[in-house]
Design a protein around this motif. Structure first.
Motif, PDB file in Angstrom:
ATOM      1  N   LEU A  15      56.899 -70.179  64.742  1.00 25.28           N
ATOM      2  CA  LEU A  15      56.176 -70.556  65.960  1.00 25.28           C
ATOM      3  C   LEU A  15      57.149 -70.842  67.089  1.00 25.28           C
ATOM      4  N   ALA A  19      55.276 -75.946  69.453  1.00 24.82           N
ATOM      5  CA  ALA A  19      54.475 -75.909  68.220  1.00 24.82           C
ATOM      6  C   ALA A  19      55.368 -76.007  66.983  1.00 24.82           C
ATOM      7  N   SER A  20      56.520 -75.369  67.021  1.00 28.25           N
ATOM      8  CA  SER A  20      57.466 -75.436  65.908  1.00 28.25           C
ATOM      9  C   SER A  20      57.888 -76.878  65.640  1.00 28.25           C
ATOM     10  N   GLU A  22      56.212 -79.584  66.269  1.00 28.58           N
ATOM     11  CA  GLU A  22      55.088 -80.328  65.686  1.00 28.58           C
ATOM     12  C   GLU A  22      55.037 -80.141  64.170  1.00 28.58           C
ATOM     13  N   LEU A  38      48.623 -76.850  60.957  1.00 30.39           N
ATOM     14  CA  LEU A  38      49.116 -76.552  62.304  1.00 30.39           C
ATOM     15  C   LEU A  38      49.860 -75.217  62.346  1.00 30.39           C
ATOM     16  N   GLY A  42      48.517 -72.204  64.459  1.00 27.25           N
ATOM     17  CA  GLY A  42      49.408 -71.758  65.531  1.00 27.25           C
ATOM     18  C   GLY A  42      49.727 -70.277  65.438  1.00 27.25           C
ATOM     19  N   ARG A  46      48.353 -67.749  68.419  1.00 28.20           N
ATOM     20  CA  ARG A  46      49.351 -67.021  69.214  1.00 28.20           C
ATOM     21  C   ARG A  46      49.514 -65.573  68.761  1.00 28.20           C
TER      22      ARG A  46
END
Length: 178
Positions: A15, A19-20, A22, A38, A42, A46
């Motif tokens: 990601l 986001a990575s 998170e 997540l 994600g 995306r």
């Protein structure tokens, strides 16, 4: 950084930031189930293309954390990267995901085996071995993991219920064609 953390971070890096981060933060605070959710959400949101080995690795992590059943539909909808891969996820491929019964190994005799991840090089298959429940379905959690011959008629190696990572590593790195 230990091996488990390095793997989690590598998968999270599929990601883009933030986001990575998170997903990595979930690892740090012990919320792996949330982090896997997540990650898959994600990737889908995306439309991040992922390779066959990464798709299988995410499925293995989801299995370890009890989230495979919940996350598999989303994981299967993630676009592929079209690159050749040493393994492929068989979930969702109805013909290849049919349950297998009738094995002669005593520790598998009363279990239902479900093809899960296939080696694209040698054809061996990683299966989940489940108990058949009274409500006419197999158990939520696997009792064993099995690496079988390509035609799924004999076990090459049997792993205990808590060794899914080891079983997957054997499928990846123990391939006679690699």
């Amino acid at each position: 950084m230990d091996e488990d953390t390095a793997l989690w971070y590598r998968i999270a890096d599929l990601l883009p930031e933030p986001a990575s981060k998170e997903v990595k933060d979930c690892w740090q605070i012990g919320e792996q189930e949330c982090g896997l959710g997540l990650l898959v959400e994600g990737l889908l949101a995306r439309q991040v293309p992922i390779g066959g080995a990464d798709r299988a690795q995410i499925s293995v992590l989801a299995e370890q954390w009890g989230e495979r059943e919940r996350l598999t539909p989303g994981l299967l909808r993630c676009p592929g990267d079209s690159a050749p891969a040493g393994v492929r996820l068989l979930d969702g491929e109805r013909d290849e995901a049919e349950v297998v019964t009738g094995w002669s190994e005593p520790e598998l005799a009363d279990l239902v085996l479900v093809p899960w991840i296939g080696c694209t090089r040698c054809g061996r298959v990683l299966l989940r071995a489940h108990t058949w429940e009274p409500w006419d379905d197999f158990s939520y959690l696997a009792e064993r993991y099995v690496i079988s011959t390509p035609d799924c008629d004999a076990a090459l190696r049997i792993f205990p219920f808590d060794s899914v990572g080891e079983a997957f590593a054997e499928l990846l790195h123990g391939c006679p064609e690699a």
